[in-house]
Design a protein around this motif. Structure first.
Motif, PDB file in Angstrom:
ATOM      1  N   PRO A  37      29.678  73.376-113.000  1.00 27.61           N
ATOM      2  CA  PRO A  37      29.365  74.958-112.696  1.00 27.61           C
ATOM      3  C   PRO A  37      28.852  74.894-111.238  1.00 27.61           C
ATOM      4  O   PRO A  37      28.335  76.185-110.991  1.00 27.61           O
ATOM      5  CB  PRO A  37      28.567  74.972-113.787  1.00 27.61           C
ATOM      6  CG  PRO A  37      28.052  73.864-114.449  1.00 27.61           C
ATOM      7  CD  PRO A  37      29.299  72.813-114.230  1.00 27.61           C
ATOM      8  N   GLU A  38      28.018  73.741-110.863  1.00 28.13           N
ATOM      9  CA  GLU A  38      27.555  73.863-109.476  1.00 28.13           C
ATOM     10  C   GLU A  38      28.334  74.116-108.345  1.00 28.13           C
ATOM     11  O   GLU A  38      27.858  74.612-107.474  1.00 28.13           O
ATOM     12  CB  GLU A  38      26.398  72.635-109.302  1.00 28.13           C
ATOM     13  CG  GLU A  38      27.397  71.235-109.206  1.00 28.13           C
ATOM     14  CD  GLU A  38      27.968  70.774-110.226  1.00 28.13           C
ATOM     15  OE1 GLU A  38      28.242  69.709-110.211  1.00 28.13           O
ATOM     16  OE2 GLU A  38      27.862  71.405-111.579  1.00 28.13           O
ATOM     17  N   ILE A  39      29.572  73.879-108.471  1.00 28.25           N
ATOM     18  CA  ILE A  39      30.454  74.099-107.404  1.00 28.25           C
ATOM     19  C   ILE A  39      30.559  75.600-106.912  1.00 28.25           C
ATOM     20  O   ILE A  39      30.899  76.643-107.804  1.00 28.25           O
ATOM     21  CB  ILE A  39      32.023  73.588-107.718  1.00 28.25           C
ATOM     22  CG1 ILE A  39      31.828  71.847-107.812  1.00 28.25           C
ATOM     23  CG2 ILE A  39      32.992  74.114-106.856  1.00 28.25           C
ATOM     24  CD1 ILE A  39      33.283  71.443-108.176  1.00 28.25           C
ATOM     25  N   HIS A  40      30.574  75.778-105.722  1.00 27.86           N
ATOM     26  CA  HIS A  40      30.786  77.258-105.384  1.00 27.86           C
ATOM     27  C   HIS A  40      32.393  77.485-105.249  1.00 27.86           C
ATOM     28  O   HIS A  40      32.975  76.917-104.689  1.00 27.86           O
ATOM     29  CB  HIS A  40      30.131  77.398-103.870  1.00 27.86           C
ATOM     30  CG  HIS A  40      28.525  77.061-103.783  1.00 27.86           C
ATOM     31  ND1 HIS A  40      27.531  77.828-103.899  1.00 27.86           N
ATOM     32  CD2 HIS A  40      27.896  75.888-103.596  1.00 27.86           C
ATOM     33  CE1 HIS A  40      26.343  77.446-103.694  1.00 27.86           C
ATOM     34  NE2 HIS A  40      26.784  76.312-103.786  1.00 27.86           N
ATOM     35  N   LEU A  97      17.486  57.085-100.756  1.00 26.41           N
ATOM     36  CA  LEU A  97      18.438  57.639 -99.907  1.00 26.41           C
ATOM     37  C   LEU A  97      18.679  59.166-100.059  1.00 26.41           C
ATOM     38  O   LEU A  97      19.602  59.749 -99.330  1.00 26.41           O
ATOM     39  CB  LEU A  97      19.968  57.078-100.329  1.00 26.41           C
ATOM     40  CG  LEU A  97      20.137  55.792-100.251  1.00 26.41           C
ATOM     41  CD1 LEU A  97      21.500  55.219-100.467  1.00 26.41           C
ATOM     42  CD2 LEU A  97      19.836  55.238 -98.605  1.00 26.41           C
ATOM     43  N   LYS A  98      17.738  59.804-101.007  1.00 28.72           N
ATOM     44  CA  LYS A  98      17.918  61.247-101.200  1.00 28.72           C
ATOM     45  C   LYS A  98      17.503  62.209 -99.876  1.00 28.72           C
ATOM     46  O   LYS A  98      16.253  62.556 -99.895  1.00 28.72           O
ATOM     47  CB  LYS A  98      17.259  61.873-102.626  1.00 28.72           C
ATOM     48  CG  LYS A  98      18.111  61.180-103.679  1.00 28.72           C
ATOM     49  CD  LYS A  98      17.899  61.916-104.830  1.00 28.72           C
ATOM     50  CE  LYS A  98      18.563  61.443-106.088  1.00 28.72           C
ATOM     51  NZ  LYS A  98      18.245  62.261-107.142  1.00 28.72           N
ATOM     52  N   LYS A  99      17.836  61.719 -98.694  1.00 31.51           N
ATOM     53  CA  LYS A  99      17.369  62.502 -97.390  1.00 31.51           C
ATOM     54  C   LYS A  99      18.154  63.723 -97.137  1.00 31.51           C
ATOM     55  O   LYS A  99      17.713  64.662 -96.506  1.00 31.51           O
ATOM     56  CB  LYS A  99      17.668  61.723 -96.289  1.00 31.51           C
ATOM     57  CG  LYS A  99      16.644  60.243 -96.470  1.00 31.51           C
ATOM     58  CD  LYS A  99      16.943  59.383 -95.352  1.00 31.51           C
ATOM     59  CE  LYS A  99      15.972  58.004 -95.528  1.00 31.51           C
ATOM     60  NZ  LYS A  99      16.389  57.333 -94.194  1.00 31.51           N
ATOM     61  N   HIS A 100      19.460  63.838 -97.808  1.00 33.08           N
ATOM     62  CA  HIS A 100      20.545  64.979 -97.393  1.00 33.08           C
ATOM     63  C   HIS A 100      20.718  65.493 -98.770  1.00 33.08           C
ATOM     64  O   HIS A 100      20.891  64.837 -99.819  1.00 33.08           O
ATOM     65  CB  HIS A 100      21.462  64.444 -96.676  1.00 33.08           C
ATOM     66  CG  HIS A 100      20.884  63.481 -95.308  1.00 33.08           C
ATOM     67  ND1 HIS A 100      20.281  64.071 -94.399  1.00 33.08           N
ATOM     68  CD2 HIS A 100      21.364  62.298 -95.026  1.00 33.08           C
ATOM     69  CE1 HIS A 100      19.919  63.181 -93.355  1.00 33.08           C
ATOM     70  NE2 HIS A 100      20.691  61.969 -93.809  1.00 33.08           N
ATOM     71  N   TYR A 101      21.371  66.666 -98.429  1.00 31.92           N
ATOM     72  CA  TYR A 101      22.063  67.480 -99.708  1.00 31.92           C
ATOM     73  C   TYR A 101      23.576  67.655 -99.546  1.00 31.92           C
ATOM     74  O   TYR A 101      23.806  68.226 -98.498  1.00 31.92           O
ATOM     75  CB  TYR A 101      20.935  68.677 -99.661  1.00 31.92           C
ATOM     76  CG  TYR A 101      21.860  69.869-100.785  1.00 31.92           C
ATOM     77  CD1 TYR A 101      21.362  69.426-102.367  1.00 31.92           C
ATOM     78  CD2 TYR A 101      22.405  70.980-100.737  1.00 31.92           C
ATOM     79  CE1 TYR A 101      21.922  70.204-103.227  1.00 31.92           C
ATOM     80  CE2 TYR A 101      22.802  71.737-101.554  1.00 31.92           C
ATOM     81  CZ  TYR A 101      22.536  71.401-102.741  1.00 31.92           C
ATOM     82  OH  TYR A 101      23.021  72.252-103.942  1.00 31.92           O
ATOM     83  N   PHE A 102      24.119  67.668-100.686  1.00 31.12           N
ATOM     84  CA  PHE A 102      25.555  67.773-100.550  1.00 31.12           C
ATOM     85  C   PHE A 102      25.907  68.858-101.489  1.00 31.12           C
ATOM     86  O   PHE A 102      25.643  68.893-102.856  1.00 31.12           O
ATOM     87  CB  PHE A 102      26.483  66.623-100.787  1.00 31.12           C
ATOM     88  CG  PHE A 102      26.440  65.490-100.009  1.00 31.12           C
ATOM     89  CD1 PHE A 102      27.413  65.374 -98.871  1.00 31.12           C
ATOM     90  CD2 PHE A 102      25.329  64.549 -99.795  1.00 31.12           C
ATOM     91  CE1 PHE A 102      27.493  64.358 -98.045  1.00 31.12           C
ATOM     92  CE2 PHE A 102      25.455  63.591 -98.881  1.00 31.12           C
ATOM     93  CZ  PHE A 102      26.158  63.578 -98.146  1.00 31.12           C
ATOM     94  N   SER A 103      26.616  69.796-100.987  1.00 38.32           N
ATOM     95  CA  SER A 103      27.349  70.917-101.741  1.00 38.32           C
ATOM     96  C   SER A 103      28.707  70.970-101.692  1.00 38.32           C
ATOM     97  O   SER A 103      29.367  70.351-100.645  1.00 38.32           O
ATOM     98  CB  SER A 103      26.528  72.417-101.658  1.00 38.32           C
ATOM     99  OG  SER A 103      26.934  72.878-100.152  1.00 38.32           O
ATOM    100  N   ILE A 104      29.275  71.463-102.548  1.00 38.26           N
ATOM    101  CA  ILE A 104      30.804  71.717-102.663  1.00 38.26           C
ATOM    102  C   ILE A 104      31.299  73.076-102.656  1.00 38.26           C
ATOM    103  O   ILE A 104      30.908  73.800-103.616  1.00 38.26           O
ATOM    104  CB  ILE A 104      31.560  70.828-104.020  1.00 38.26           C
ATOM    105  CG1 ILE A 104      31.109  69.312-103.776  1.00 38.26           C
ATOM    106  CG2 ILE A 104      33.136  70.970-103.872  1.00 38.26           C
ATOM    107  CD1 ILE A 104      31.532  68.604-105.116  1.00 38.26           C
ATOM    108  N   VAL A 105      32.285  73.293-101.938  1.00 33.97           N
ATOM    109  CA  VAL A 105      32.792  74.799-101.796  1.00 33.97           C
ATOM    110  C   VAL A 105      34.464  74.767-102.320  1.00 33.97           C
ATOM    111  O   VAL A 105      34.969  74.019-101.241  1.00 33.97           O
ATOM    112  CB  VAL A 105      32.523  75.630-100.365  1.00 33.97           C
ATOM    113  CG1 VAL A 105      33.062  76.835-100.606  1.00 33.97           C
ATOM    114  CG2 VAL A 105      31.047  75.578-100.158  1.00 33.97           C
ATOM    115  N   VAL A 106      34.753  75.178-103.045  1.00 34.54           N
ATOM    116  CA  VAL A 106      36.236  75.159-103.245  1.00 34.54           C
ATOM    117  C   VAL A 106      36.699  76.667-102.980  1.00 34.54           C
ATOM    118  O   VAL A 106      36.215  77.799-103.557  1.00 34.54           O
ATOM    119  CB  VAL A 106      36.555  74.982-104.886  1.00 34.54           C
ATOM    120  CG1 VAL A 106      38.032  75.341-105.210  1.00 34.54           C
ATOM    121  CG2 VAL A 106      36.265  73.484-105.180  1.00 34.54           C
TER     122      VAL A 106
END
Length: 298
Positions: free
Chosen positions: A64-67, A37-46
């Motif tokens: 630490p990966e959160i923006h 299922l790894k077709k899409h990438y999710f990032s988090i911006v706080v």
């Protein structure tokens, strides 16, 4: 591969933020476990709007990966969302942004179901998608399943408000708007609409204003029954009135959904009919009279 960015405004609610982020990561981890299922990438911006409770430090230490973007305490919801969405689109090159709240919790299957929906139909790839929102810990009670808006009367209706979930809320619905949590917006729509109006609607109405402007440009909005999230009933808003000063705050504070100036601007922009102004006057007359009756005069 499509890129998604979750935008989370925070301000001095560390305990809620901890629970909300854990729920988010639980669902993201469930999605990522299946390599197929790894077709899409999710990032988090706080967007941390001037928190003084150690929120930024806790996030940096544990995730630490959160923006993290900073505000000075004056962004409010709409300004924070604008800051986060512009960063996601312009710096992270995100294809979609997902509006989120720090007190929002989601179903473990949320992101797996979201990817399935996006991949299932091109219509959903160029539309705004809204989640089905339940009240947290309240036995399958719906907060809303999208919302309607009447340009004739200016009335807003939350679909399924405080109702027990049933089959009528298990079909995809065409809606007019939804609140600013669990809402998925393609980057193209954000840039074409011009993001959110933080000047006129710093806290409330920024979400519905955006939906209605997108609708006028021909974009559709759909409520998706498989995208389930849960909202804390007790963690937001200003509505309790015990004296005249409280009533003044309800009518003038950015924290109040009944801010009369902002509601006036909103009605003039999106309805501006005789019926809508009649309803506007009736709504505020009812609010003032009922508030006065509840006041403590001792």
């Amino acid at each position: 591969m499509k890129k998604f960015s979750l935008i989370i405004p925070i301000h001095n609610r560390l305990l809620l933020t901890k629970v909300g982020i854990k729920s988010l990561y639980d669902s993201l981890s469930y999605y990522e476990r299946d390599n197929n299922l790894k077709k899409h990438y999710f990032s988090i911006v706080v967007v941390d709007d001037g928190s003084t409770d150690g929120s930024e430090e806790w996030i940096k230490e544990n995730y630490p990966e959160i923006h993290i973007l900073k505000g000075d305490g004056n962004l409010w919801w709409t300004g924070a969302i604008n800051k986060g969405t512009k960063y996601a689109v312009e710096q992270l090159n995100s294809d979609y942004v997902i509006l989120w709240n720090d007190d929002t919790q989601c179903d473990i299957l949320y992101f797996k179901d979201l990817v399935a929906v996006i991949d299932s139909n091109k219509i959903y790839q160029c539309s705004i998608l809204a989640s089905k929102i339940y009240w947290l810990n309240e036995s399958n009670t719906i907060f809303n399943y999208g919302c309607y808006y009447s340009r004739k009367t200016g009335k807003k209706k939350l679909i399924g408000w405080n109702e027990i979930d049933s089959n009528q809320y298990n079909e995809i619905k065409l809606i007019d708007w939804s609140g600013g949590m669990g809402t998925i917006i393609p980057a193209k729509i954000l840039t074409e609409v011009g993001y959110f109006d933080a000047d006129k609607f710093p806290q409330y109405h920024g979400d519905i204003d955006f939906f209605l402007k997108a609708g006028r440009l021909g974009y559709k909005s759909y409520a998706m029954p498989m995208l389930k999230i849960y909202n804390n009933r007790d963690s937001s808003g200003l509505s309790n009135v015990e004296n005249i000063n409280d009533l003044k705050k309800v009518l003038s504070s950015n924290r109040s959904n009944y801010n009369i100036k902002q509601n006036f601007i909103f009605n003039r922009r999106h309805a501006n009919t005789f019926l809508s102004w009649l309803y506007f006057g009736f709504k505020y007359s009812l609010l003032i009279v009922s508030s006065i009756k509840k006041m403590r005069w001792a």
